[in-house]
Write a protein that holds these residues in place. Structure first.
Motif, PDB file in Angstrom:
ATOM      1  N   VAL A 293     -28.847  49.470 -15.832  1.00 29.45           N
ATOM      2  CA  VAL A 293     -27.726  48.641 -15.392  1.00 29.45           C
ATOM      3  C   VAL A 293     -27.378  47.651 -16.501  1.00 29.45           C
ATOM      4  O   VAL A 293     -28.235  46.907 -16.975  1.00 29.45           O
ATOM      5  CB  VAL A 293     -28.061  47.884 -14.089  1.00 29.45           C
ATOM      6  CG1 VAL A 293     -26.851  47.078 -13.599  1.00 29.45           C
ATOM      7  CG2 VAL A 293     -28.515  48.859 -13.008  1.00 29.45           C
ATOM      8  N   VAL A 294     -26.094  47.673 -16.914  1.00 33.10           N
ATOM      9  CA  VAL A 294     -25.634  46.767 -17.960  1.00 33.10           C
ATOM     10  C   VAL A 294     -24.357  46.082 -17.482  1.00 33.10           C
ATOM     11  O   VAL A 294     -23.698  46.540 -16.550  1.00 33.10           O
ATOM     12  CB  VAL A 294     -25.351  47.521 -19.283  1.00 33.10           C
ATOM     13  CG1 VAL A 294     -26.610  48.224 -19.778  1.00 33.10           C
ATOM     14  CG2 VAL A 294     -24.214  48.518 -19.108  1.00 33.10           C
ATOM     15  N   VAL A 300     -28.219  44.300 -20.952  1.00 35.64           N
ATOM     16  CA  VAL A 300     -29.021  44.960 -19.924  1.00 35.64           C
ATOM     17  C   VAL A 300     -29.300  43.991 -18.779  1.00 35.64           C
ATOM     18  O   VAL A 300     -29.831  42.890 -18.989  1.00 35.64           O
ATOM     19  CB  VAL A 300     -30.339  45.497 -20.514  1.00 35.64           C
ATOM     20  CG1 VAL A 300     -31.204  46.101 -19.413  1.00 35.64           C
ATOM     21  CG2 VAL A 300     -30.048  46.533 -21.591  1.00 35.64           C
ATOM     22  N   VAL A 301     -28.936  44.406 -17.578  1.00 36.39           N
ATOM     23  CA  VAL A 301     -29.209  43.625 -16.372  1.00 36.39           C
ATOM     24  C   VAL A 301     -30.503  44.100 -15.726  1.00 36.39           C
ATOM     25  O   VAL A 301     -31.299  43.307 -15.230  1.00 36.39           O
ATOM     26  CB  VAL A 301     -28.036  43.746 -15.375  1.00 36.39           C
ATOM     27  CG1 VAL A 301     -28.335  42.995 -14.072  1.00 36.39           C
ATOM     28  CG2 VAL A 301     -26.741  43.243 -16.004  1.00 36.39           C
ATOM     29  N   SER A 302     -30.726  45.398 -15.736  1.00 36.41           N
ATOM     30  CA  SER A 302     -31.943  45.973 -15.170  1.00 36.41           C
ATOM     31  C   SER A 302     -32.205  47.299 -15.865  1.00 36.41           C
ATOM     32  O   SER A 302     -31.274  48.051 -16.167  1.00 36.41           O
ATOM     33  CB  SER A 302     -31.804  46.195 -13.660  1.00 36.41           C
ATOM     34  OG  SER A 302     -32.909  46.920 -13.138  1.00 36.41           O
ATOM     35  N   ASP A 375     -25.862  54.486 -18.744  1.00 32.76           N
ATOM     36  CA  ASP A 375     -25.673  53.075 -18.400  1.00 32.76           C
ATOM     37  C   ASP A 375     -24.677  52.948 -17.263  1.00 32.76           C
ATOM     38  O   ASP A 375     -23.561  53.492 -17.334  1.00 32.76           O
ATOM     39  CB  ASP A 375     -25.154  52.292 -19.605  1.00 32.76           C
ATOM     40  CG  ASP A 375     -26.208  52.098 -20.660  1.00 32.76           C
ATOM     41  OD1 ASP A 375     -27.398  52.355 -20.366  1.00 32.76           O
ATOM     42  OD2 ASP A 375     -25.851  51.696 -21.790  1.00 32.76           O
ATOM     43  N   TYR A 376     -25.086  52.231 -16.239  1.00 38.47           N
ATOM     44  CA  TYR A 376     -24.203  51.884 -15.129  1.00 38.47           C
ATOM     45  C   TYR A 376     -23.622  50.500 -15.444  1.00 38.47           C
ATOM     46  O   TYR A 376     -24.369  49.529 -15.565  1.00 38.47           O
ATOM     47  CB  TYR A 376     -24.993  51.864 -13.826  1.00 38.47           C
ATOM     48  CG  TYR A 376     -24.221  51.449 -12.595  1.00 38.47           C
ATOM     49  CD1 TYR A 376     -23.712  52.398 -11.726  1.00 38.47           C
ATOM     50  CD2 TYR A 376     -24.019  50.111 -12.299  1.00 38.47           C
ATOM     51  CE1 TYR A 376     -23.016  52.024 -10.592  1.00 38.47           C
ATOM     52  CE2 TYR A 376     -23.319  49.725 -11.171  1.00 38.47           C
ATOM     53  CZ  TYR A 376     -22.822  50.680 -10.329  1.00 38.47           C
ATOM     54  OH  TYR A 376     -22.132  50.309  -9.210  1.00 38.47           O
ATOM     55  N   VAL A 377     -22.308  50.440 -15.607  1.00 39.15           N
ATOM     56  CA  VAL A 377     -21.673  49.181 -15.989  1.00 39.15           C
ATOM     57  C   VAL A 377     -21.321  48.397 -14.729  1.00 39.15           C
ATOM     58  O   VAL A 377     -20.487  48.817 -13.931  1.00 39.15           O
ATOM     59  CB  VAL A 377     -20.409  49.428 -16.841  1.00 39.15           C
ATOM     60  CG1 VAL A 377     -19.785  48.091 -17.231  1.00 39.15           C
ATOM     61  CG2 VAL A 377     -20.762  50.236 -18.076  1.00 39.15           C
ATOM     62  N   GLN A 378     -21.973  47.264 -14.553  1.00 36.00           N
ATOM     63  CA  GLN A 378     -21.745  46.396 -13.399  1.00 36.00           C
ATOM     64  C   GLN A 378     -20.832  45.254 -13.814  1.00 36.00           C
ATOM     65  O   GLN A 378     -21.151  44.494 -14.726  1.00 36.00           O
ATOM     66  CB  GLN A 378     -23.066  45.820 -12.887  1.00 36.00           C
ATOM     67  CG  GLN A 378     -22.928  44.848 -11.726  1.00 36.00           C
ATOM     68  CD  GLN A 378     -22.554  45.553 -10.433  1.00 36.00           C
ATOM     69  OE1 GLN A 378     -23.193  46.515 -10.056  1.00 36.00           O
ATOM     70  NE2 GLN A 378     -21.531  45.073  -9.764  1.00 36.00           N
ATOM     71  N   HIS A 379     -19.674  45.181 -13.170  1.00 31.23           N
ATOM     72  CA  HIS A 379     -18.763  44.088 -13.491  1.00 31.23           C
ATOM     73  C   HIS A 379     -17.935  43.748 -12.270  1.00 31.23           C
ATOM     74  O   HIS A 379     -18.042  44.370 -11.213  1.00 31.23           O
ATOM     75  CB  HIS A 379     -17.858  44.444 -14.674  1.00 31.23           C
ATOM     76  CG  HIS A 379     -17.110  45.733 -14.512  1.00 31.23           C
ATOM     77  ND1 HIS A 379     -15.948  45.835 -13.808  1.00 31.23           N
ATOM     78  CD2 HIS A 379     -17.391  46.976 -14.971  1.00 31.23           C
ATOM     79  CE1 HIS A 379     -15.527  47.097 -13.846  1.00 31.23           C
ATOM     80  NE2 HIS A 379     -16.386  47.805 -14.538  1.00 31.23           N
ATOM     81  N   GLY A 380     -17.061  42.751 -12.391  1.00 27.68           N
ATOM     82  CA  GLY A 380     -16.377  42.190 -11.235  1.00 27.68           C
ATOM     83  C   GLY A 380     -15.448  43.131 -10.524  1.00 27.68           C
ATOM     84  O   GLY A 380     -15.163  42.942  -9.343  1.00 27.68           O
ATOM     85  N   SER A 381     -14.926  44.185 -11.180  1.00 20.44           N
ATOM     86  CA  SER A 381     -13.981  45.065 -10.513  1.00 20.44           C
ATOM     87  C   SER A 381     -14.647  46.269  -9.868  1.00 20.44           C
ATOM     88  O   SER A 381     -13.976  47.159  -9.369  1.00 20.44           O
ATOM     89  CB  SER A 381     -12.919  45.562 -11.498  1.00 20.44           C
ATOM     90  OG  SER A 381     -13.514  46.313 -12.535  1.00 20.44           O
TER      91      SER A 381
END
Length: 533
Positions: A293-294, A300-302, A375-381
């Motif tokens: 998770v990025v 990198v978030v996780s 990579d799973y891109v985690q963002h506000g949208s």
């Protein structure tokens, strides 16, 4: 589990339509039917004709009366609502706009089956379901509930690939179904480049754009124009990600052996397709892998999408309750589409990967690869994404909510309290109600489409009946949820957490509705409308 964030799909028959009504007087009815019924169903050439299960839901108010029955009729067959006078907190704003005293217990939901074929019907003839409302004042109304046209099989599903021959190379053909909606240009190009870099090169990418604006659509075309394996199509209207992915899967050609799902803004590892193809062996029909998770900048978030892997993927019972398969990390046999299409029609909450995972669990084995495949891109949208698992904190909150259910139900009778606690009440009551409708539609569709094994696998048949029985329409849904919660078996913490959350929401909703019905029906108002979304 996460797909491009898109606005809600358009409601069916949103314009006010006067009903046929019989009874005393003609005071106006305020009706909202949740969108979800598709305007057309395009069957695939290589799949049998499946009936379409529609989880219909909505709410209705009438001055001086309450709903006594709600029934959908399709081609002469009646489908009565399973849930009646359920709590719909989202109805209050519309009731206020039309000068109607708020009535929380105004909801209804049920399941209807739209047949794939009608005896004596002409090719392409449309189905026109009707919603019949019966009120305690003796009034009976008939409302048009939409029009569904069953089209000829889509050309993209014919025996030949569209837009030319299959890509060259060795190995099986993989059809990548990607849903897009106003993608971030930089992230989209990174995703496209990561698909181009796959070590398994025999693939096509079917991009289904959900009505992006002109600027984003140009970005999509420019990013993919130099590679004929990318085949973008733009929808004329916004369908929502659930129906948009269904449309993309309907384009999968008959030559494809495997199907992969892709989001518009992730990044795949070069060996992703090759690793997942290798994992789909023997009786496995679907494989999914882990992801790093990025955030949007690549931080990198996780290191893992599944911390603790507290969800089970090895049984239909576990998956129907709590999905563990992330769509953007999975690949499955193309033959699974014979079971999955068309998707059940739902108007509030539904996720494409949850439905596909349930189909896979009903048909065979699901394989999991613990290594990160991208990579799973985690963002506000993101419409849904990675969240750290709450564990015992969630259990404690649910236990407290259940213990306080009478107090919460009583507090919900106050307009001021509902306004102050709008978010928590939605999570505790509104969301579980919509999730139960979704799971009921999934369970009924599997019941209709999956035949008994008939080869001595009685245990598999019994496991499938046990899993679907929890959510199929019928009496005592709370007891069935409670039985599932205490049933023994390795189902994981996520199963127990979701079962407890749904049971808690059902209990609070029932108490809230019971107290609301102690008040007289809403007072008269002027004007008439069918409420638009």
């Amino acid at each position: 589990m996460r797909a491009p964030l898109t606005p809600p799909a358009h409601p069916v028959n949103a314009a006010p339509v006067p009903p046929k009504a019989k009874g005393r007087g003609m005071p106006s009815t305020l009706l909202h039917l949740d969108p979800g019924l598709p305007s057309r169903v395009a069957p695939r050439c290589d799949t049998p004709g499946h009936d379409l299960v529609w989880g219909f839901s909505g709410w209705a108010c009438r001055p001086g009366a309450r709903l006594r029955a709600a029934v959908v009729t399709v081609a002469g067959t009646r489908f009565p609502a399973t849930g009646l006078n359920t709590v719909r907190l989202d109805a209050e704003a519309a009731q206020n706009r039309h000068g109607l005293t708020p009535d929380l217990a105004c909801g209804f939901w049920g399941l209807a089956t739209l047949p794939a074929t009608l005896p004596g019907a002409r090719a392409g003839e449309a189905l026109r379901p009707v919603l019949v409302l019966e009120w305690t004042d003796g009034t009976r109304e008939e409302w048009p509930a939409g029009t569904v046209a069953v089209e000829e099989p889509a050309a993209a599903s014919n025996d030949a690939l569209p837009h030319g021959d299959a890509p060259p190379g060795d190995g099986p053909l993989v059809a990548i179904a990607m849903a897009t909606y106003n993608p971030d240009p930089a992230l989209f190009r990174a995703q496209v480049d990561s698909i181009r870099s796959q070590t398994h090169e025999r693939w096509i990418c079917l991009i289904e754009d959900d009505g992006s604006n002109d600027a984003h659509w140009r970005d999509i075309l420019e990013a993919t124009s130099d590679d004929g394996r990318f085949r973008p199509v733009r929808n004329g209207v916004n369908l929502g990600f659930y129906r948009n992915f269904e449309r993309a899967l309907g384009r999968v050609p008959a030559e494809a052996e495997f199907v992969a799902l892709a989001d518009q803004d992730d990044r795949w590892a070069p060996g992703r397709l090759a690793a997942l193809i290798a994992a789909v062996q023997g009786d496995a029909v679907l494989a999914f892998g882990n992801m790093r998770v990025v955030d949007g900048t690549g931080r990198v978030v996780s290191e893992t999408f599944w911390p603790g892997l507290d969800s089970r993927h090895d049984s239909l019972d576990a998956l129907l309750m709590a999905n563990a398969v992330t769509g953007c990390a999975c690949l499955f046999r193309a033959s699974l589409l014979r079971l999955a299409l068309p998707f059940p029609a739902l108007g509030r909450i539904a996720y494409h990967d949850h439905w596909i995972a349930c189909c896979a669990a009903a048909e065979g084995r699901i394989a999991y690869l613990p290594q990160s495949l991208g990579d799973y891109v985690q963002h506000g949208s993101n419409s849904l994404g990675y969240r750290r698992r709450p564990g015992l904190r969630l259990a404690a909150k649910l236990a407290a909510s259940l213990a306080l259910a009478p107090a919460l139900a009583l507090a919900a009778q106050s307009t001021t309290t509902r306004r102050r606690l709008a978010g928590p009440l939605h999570l505790l009551v509104g969301l579980p109600d919509a999730e139960l409708v979704c799971r009921a539609a999934f369970a009924e569709t599997l019941r209709q489409r999956v035949p008994p094994c008939g080869d001595g696998r009685d245990r598999d048949d019994e496991a499938r009946r046990t899993a679907t029985a929890t959510f199929l329409p019928g009496p005592h849904p709370g007891r069935r949820l409670l039985a599932a919660l205490v049933r023994r078996g390795p189902r994981g913490r996520a199963f127990r957490g979701v079962a407890a959350r749904l049971f808690t929401g059902l209990a609070i909703g029932r108490l809230t509705g019971l107290l609301a019905r102690l008040h007289p029906p809403p007072a008269s108002h002027t004007g008439s409308a069918r409420e638009q979304s």
